[in-house]
Design a protein around this motif. Sequence first.
Motif, PDB file in Angstrom:
ATOM      1  N   GLY A  47       0.837  -1.199   0.000  1.00  0.00           N
ATOM      2  CA  GLY A  47       0.000   0.000   0.000  1.00  0.00           C
ATOM      3  C   GLY A  47       0.866   1.241   0.000  1.00  0.00           C
ATOM      4  N   ARG A  48       0.342   2.295  -0.569  1.00  0.00           N
ATOM      5  CA  ARG A  48       1.075   3.560  -0.549  1.00  0.00           C
ATOM      6  C   ARG A  48       1.188   4.095   0.871  1.00  0.00           C
ATOM      7  N   SER A  49       2.087   5.035   1.077  1.00  0.00           N
ATOM      8  CA  SER A  49       2.258   5.648   2.392  1.00  0.00           C
ATOM      9  C   SER A  49       0.938   6.258   2.846  1.00  0.00           C
ATOM     10  N   GLY A  50       0.552   5.954   4.089  1.00  0.00           N
ATOM     11  CA  GLY A  50      -0.692   6.487   4.624  1.00  0.00           C
ATOM     12  C   GLY A  50      -1.915   5.662   4.305  1.00  0.00           C
ATOM     13  N   SER A  51      -1.727   4.493   3.684  1.00  0.00           N
ATOM     14  CA  SER A  51      -2.881   3.668   3.296  1.00  0.00           C
ATOM     15  C   SER A  51      -3.476   2.894   4.470  1.00  0.00           C
ATOM     16  N   LEU A  68      -0.967   0.100  -7.344  1.00  0.00           N
ATOM     17  CA  LEU A  68      -0.408   1.082  -6.418  1.00  0.00           C
ATOM     18  C   LEU A  68      -0.310   2.473  -7.029  1.00  0.00           C
ATOM     19  N   GLY A  69      -0.847   2.628  -8.226  1.00  0.00           N
ATOM     20  CA  GLY A  69      -0.908   3.944  -8.846  1.00  0.00           C
ATOM     21  C   GLY A  69       0.271   4.304  -9.704  1.00  0.00           C
ATOM     22  N   VAL A  70       1.126   3.314 -10.040  1.00  0.00           N
ATOM     23  CA  VAL A  70       2.276   3.569 -10.897  1.00  0.00           C
ATOM     24  C   VAL A  70       1.889   3.320 -12.349  1.00  0.00           C
ATOM     25  N   ASP A  71       2.094   4.307 -13.183  1.00  0.00           N
ATOM     26  CA  ASP A  71       1.756   4.181 -14.608  1.00  0.00           C
ATOM     27  C   ASP A  71       2.908   3.474 -15.306  1.00  0.00           C
ATOM     28  N   ALA A  91       5.453 -14.239  -0.863  1.00  0.00           N
ATOM     29  CA  ALA A  91       4.080 -14.462  -0.405  1.00  0.00           C
ATOM     30  C   ALA A  91       3.306 -15.482  -1.230  1.00  0.00           C
ATOM     31  N   ASP A  92       2.359 -16.148  -0.546  1.00  0.00           N
ATOM     32  CA  ASP A  92       1.352 -16.970  -1.215  1.00  0.00           C
ATOM     33  C   ASP A  92       0.223 -16.107  -1.759  1.00  0.00           C
ATOM     34  N   ARG A  93      -0.072 -15.021  -1.036  1.00  0.00           N
ATOM     35  CA  ARG A  93      -1.104 -14.055  -1.446  1.00  0.00           C
ATOM     36  C   ARG A  93      -0.568 -12.662  -1.194  1.00  0.00           C
ATOM     37  N   ILE A  94      -0.986 -11.724  -2.042  1.00  0.00           N
ATOM     38  CA  ILE A  94      -0.615 -10.318  -1.856  1.00  0.00           C
ATOM     39  C   ILE A  94      -1.883  -9.486  -1.799  1.00  0.00           C
ATOM     40  N   LEU A  95      -1.982  -8.682  -0.741  1.00  0.00           N
ATOM     41  CA  LEU A  95      -3.089  -7.751  -0.561  1.00  0.00           C
ATOM     42  C   LEU A  95      -2.608  -6.344  -0.872  1.00  0.00           C
ATOM     43  N   VAL A  96      -3.497  -5.520  -1.408  1.00  0.00           N
ATOM     44  CA  VAL A  96      -3.208  -4.099  -1.605  1.00  0.00           C
ATOM     45  C   VAL A  96      -4.237  -3.301  -0.826  1.00  0.00           C
ATOM     46  N   LEU A  97      -3.743  -2.438   0.051  1.00  0.00           N
ATOM     47  CA  LEU A  97      -4.591  -1.579   0.871  1.00  0.00           C
ATOM     48  C   LEU A  97      -4.549  -0.173   0.297  1.00  0.00           C
TER      49      LEU A  97
END
Length: 249
Positions: free
Chosen positions: A47-51, A239-242, A198-204
């Motif tokens: 997650g991005r900083s502050g997520s 994560l918002g990276v183009d 990881a077996d799974r990756i979460l994005v917050l």
Amino acid sequence: MAPHPGKLIPEAKTVHVRSLVRRFAAKTILDGVDLDIERGEFVALLGRSGSGKSTFLRALAGLDHGVEGTGRLETPENLSVVFQDARLLPWRNVIENVTLGLHGAAGQQAGRKALAEVGLNERESAWPNQLSGGEQQRVALARSLVREPALLLADEPFGALDALTRLKMHDLLRELCARHRPAVLLVTHDVDEAISLADRILVLDEGRLVEDLKIDLPTPRDHGDPRFADFRIHLLRRLGVDIPSRKAA
């Protein structure tokens, strides 16, 4: 009042979270998070900083007493936390740091076994200031695993290490987790680290889980595998990276 971890949970689950909310003043940091982690499963949280990544880990660890929040949060009582800073007690030597809270010959035996597993069996009498950063994190891992936790929470434990030491620590953590089989939640900002382990990756994102991705690559992971690159591109975009796709590059 924030709900307490440590309740009984379904046998196959180590972590069971439903509708978890955390607020600081008027700001909502976690906004209705749901998550299950099974025994022996390795989950990475990006997650991005502050997520809200560290807030979520602190909630799971039971370190957010008095924080405003609601929801259902169930974790085992037997859990350990590893931080970016090894947090070794400078007035205790290595074996004393690992066996903190353990007593007698059984505690010493367990501590020596844990140190052998991280390759530091000859440094048990050393002081923390005599260790490199990587060695200090090895001691922190030994201390975390010596009690055979059901859940290991890791908050960017390799963030302060150089690139080569990080890769060695990845191999060590993967080996130790395969041997001890705790459920693991690793908070990281490093996409490649997450895919490698990881077996799974979460994005917050803004307090909500927006991705729950299964990583079905063989281990050890090959960074040159085209599927590794596909996972990297997908997660970076989340994560918002183009970033262009490999086919378009």
